[in-house]
Design a protein around this motif. Structure first.
Motif, PDB file in Angstrom:
ATOM      1  N   THR A 269       0.824  -1.207   0.000  1.00 17.83           N
ATOM      2  CA  THR A 269       0.000   0.000   0.000  1.00 17.83           C
ATOM      3  C   THR A 269       0.860   1.260   0.000  1.00 17.83           C
ATOM      4  O   THR A 269       0.591   2.217  -0.738  1.00 17.83           O
ATOM      5  CB  THR A 269      -0.932  -0.002   1.222  1.00 17.83           C
ATOM      6  OG1 THR A 269      -1.741  -1.177   1.198  1.00 17.83           O
ATOM      7  CG2 THR A 269      -1.828   1.228   1.221  1.00 17.83           C
ATOM      8  N   LEU A 270       1.908   1.272   0.801  1.00 16.79           N
ATOM      9  CA  LEU A 270       2.803   2.431   0.854  1.00 16.79           C
ATOM     10  C   LEU A 270       3.565   2.602  -0.460  1.00 16.79           C
ATOM     11  O   LEU A 270       3.778   3.725  -0.919  1.00 16.79           O
ATOM     12  CB  LEU A 270       3.782   2.278   2.015  1.00 16.79           C
ATOM     13  CG  LEU A 270       3.170   2.406   3.413  1.00 16.79           C
ATOM     14  CD1 LEU A 270       4.180   2.005   4.467  1.00 16.79           C
ATOM     15  CD2 LEU A 270       2.672   3.828   3.662  1.00 16.79           C
ATOM     16  N   GLU A 271       3.939   1.497  -1.058  1.00 20.02           N
ATOM     17  CA  GLU A 271       4.630   1.581  -2.348  1.00 20.02           C
ATOM     18  C   GLU A 271       3.696   2.130  -3.417  1.00 20.02           C
ATOM     19  O   GLU A 271       4.077   3.014  -4.204  1.00 20.02           O
ATOM     20  CB  GLU A 271       5.156   0.218  -2.769  1.00 20.02           C
ATOM     21  CG  GLU A 271       5.890   0.242  -4.105  1.00 20.02           C
ATOM     22  CD  GLU A 271       6.286  -1.121  -4.609  1.00 20.02           C
ATOM     23  OE1 GLU A 271       7.033  -1.176  -5.605  1.00 20.02           O
ATOM     24  OE2 GLU A 271       5.847  -2.139  -4.037  1.00 20.02           O
TER      25      GLU A 271
ATOM     26  N   SER B 177       1.159   4.053  -3.139  1.00 15.90           N
ATOM     27  CA  SER B 177       0.850   5.468  -2.926  1.00 15.90           C
ATOM     28  C   SER B 177       2.103   6.342  -2.895  1.00 15.90           C
ATOM     29  O   SER B 177       2.015   7.532  -2.597  1.00 15.90           O
ATOM     30  CB  SER B 177       0.069   5.644  -1.619  1.00 15.90           C
ATOM     31  OG  SER B 177       0.822   5.156  -0.518  1.00 15.90           O
ATOM     32  N   GLN B 178       3.244   5.730  -3.209  1.00 19.15           N
ATOM     33  CA  GLN B 178       4.531   6.434  -3.264  1.00 19.15           C
ATOM     34  C   GLN B 178       4.837   7.149  -1.947  1.00 19.15           C
ATOM     35  O   GLN B 178       5.340   8.256  -1.923  1.00 19.15           O
ATOM     36  CB  GLN B 178       4.548   7.415  -4.439  1.00 19.15           C
ATOM     37  CG  GLN B 178       4.368   6.728  -5.781  1.00 19.15           C
ATOM     38  CD  GLN B 178       4.409   7.693  -6.948  1.00 19.15           C
ATOM     39  OE1 GLN B 178       4.017   8.854  -6.830  1.00 19.15           O
ATOM     40  NE2 GLN B 178       4.895   7.226  -8.083  1.00 19.15           N
ATOM     41  N   ARG B 179       4.548   6.465  -0.851  1.00 18.12           N
ATOM     42  CA  ARG B 179       4.804   7.030   0.472  1.00 18.12           C
ATOM     43  C   ARG B 179       6.189   6.663   1.007  1.00 18.12           C
ATOM     44  O   ARG B 179       6.628   7.220   1.997  1.00 18.12           O
ATOM     45  CB  ARG B 179       3.744   6.550   1.474  1.00 18.12           C
ATOM     46  CG  ARG B 179       2.325   6.999   1.163  1.00 18.12           C
ATOM     47  CD  ARG B 179       2.179   8.521   1.208  1.00 18.12           C
ATOM     48  NE  ARG B 179       0.801   8.963   1.330  1.00 18.12           N
ATOM     49  CZ  ARG B 179      -0.018   9.166   0.311  1.00 18.12           C
ATOM     50  NH1 ARG B 179       0.396   8.938  -0.925  1.00 18.12           N
ATOM     51  NH2 ARG B 179      -1.244   9.584   0.523  1.00 18.12           N
ATOM     52  N   ILE B 180       6.837   5.680   0.363  1.00 19.70           N
ATOM     53  CA  ILE B 180       8.186   5.300   0.762  1.00 19.70           C
ATOM     54  C   ILE B 180       9.070   5.238  -0.484  1.00 19.70           C
ATOM     55  O   ILE B 180       8.592   4.921  -1.570  1.00 19.70           O
ATOM     56  CB  ILE B 180       8.214   3.946   1.495  1.00 19.70           C
ATOM     57  CG1 ILE B 180       7.572   2.852   0.640  1.00 19.70           C
ATOM     58  CG2 ILE B 180       7.520   4.035   2.841  1.00 19.70           C
ATOM     59  CD1 ILE B 180       7.681   1.475   1.264  1.00 19.70           C
TER      60      ILE B 180
END
Length: 200
Positions: free
Chosen positions: A173-175, A177-180
């Protein structure tokens, strides 16, 4: 057999085979439209036009749009489970089972983002972690627990698989949404594997 149990038996009539092929066509089209344009674009009118039939034909196979999406989602769990098992049982020596399972999970989320969202993030009528949980969901979860059992047989695979699922879902999910940063993914994956496989 497909995820919805609509396999065509060897003794099926020509009409039954045509019906099965048409159902398969509807599901494949729905999945493709969803990945290309989002689930809002999946309508019975759009599906009927795409397979060159009238809308009532869709209702011969599904009760409505929600039933189509449910069937596609169930097939997603079948696809995920098969991918995890293929990666963890390939015997190619490229990765230990838990790392292979994590990699398969993340690849599925990357390659089928809209299907993945329907499976794990969007509102759904599917029941998780319950006696009424569909077989397709159980089998996908079992693929994760089997990978753990292969590598750390002394650990209870069910809670470990729940933790693995939670970690992989969070990372996916973080990948998405480009959050990490992408360059951190490999390190995070190694940390997840180390946590799941450490002695207890």
């Amino acid at each position: 057999m497909s995820a919805d149990g609509s396999a065509t038996s060897p003794g099926a009539t020509p009409g039954e085979r045509r019906g099965h092929a048409r159902r398969r066509q509807i599901l494949d089209l729905a999945a493709q439209i969803a990945e290309d344009e989002g689930w809002d674009a999946v309508t019975t009118r759009r599906l009927a036009a795409g397979i060159d039939y009238s809308q009532p034909v869709i209702y011969q196979h599904f009760s409505g749009r929600g039933d189509v999406i449910r069937a596609v989602t169930l097939e997603g769990f079948v696809e995920l489970g098969r991918l995890v098992r293929r990666r963890t049982s390939s015997g190619d020596g490229q990765a230990a089972p838990v790392a292979a399972a994590c990699s398969a999970y993340l690849d599925f989320a990357r390659n089928r983002p809209r299907l993945y969202a329907a499976m794990f993030s969007e509102p759904t009528s599917l029941v998780f972690a319950d006696e009424e949980t569909p077989t397709e969901l159980r089998e996908a979860f079992n693929a994760l627990s089997e990978a753990i059992n292969q590598q750390v047989p002394d650990r209870d695979p069910v809670p470990a698989a729940e933790l693995l699922w939670a970690c992989c879902h969070g990372l996916a999910t973080l990948e998405a949404s480009q959050r990490i940063p992408a360059e951190h993914l490999a390190g995070h994956l190694d940390s997840i594997v180390a946590m799941i496989t450490r002695p207890v």
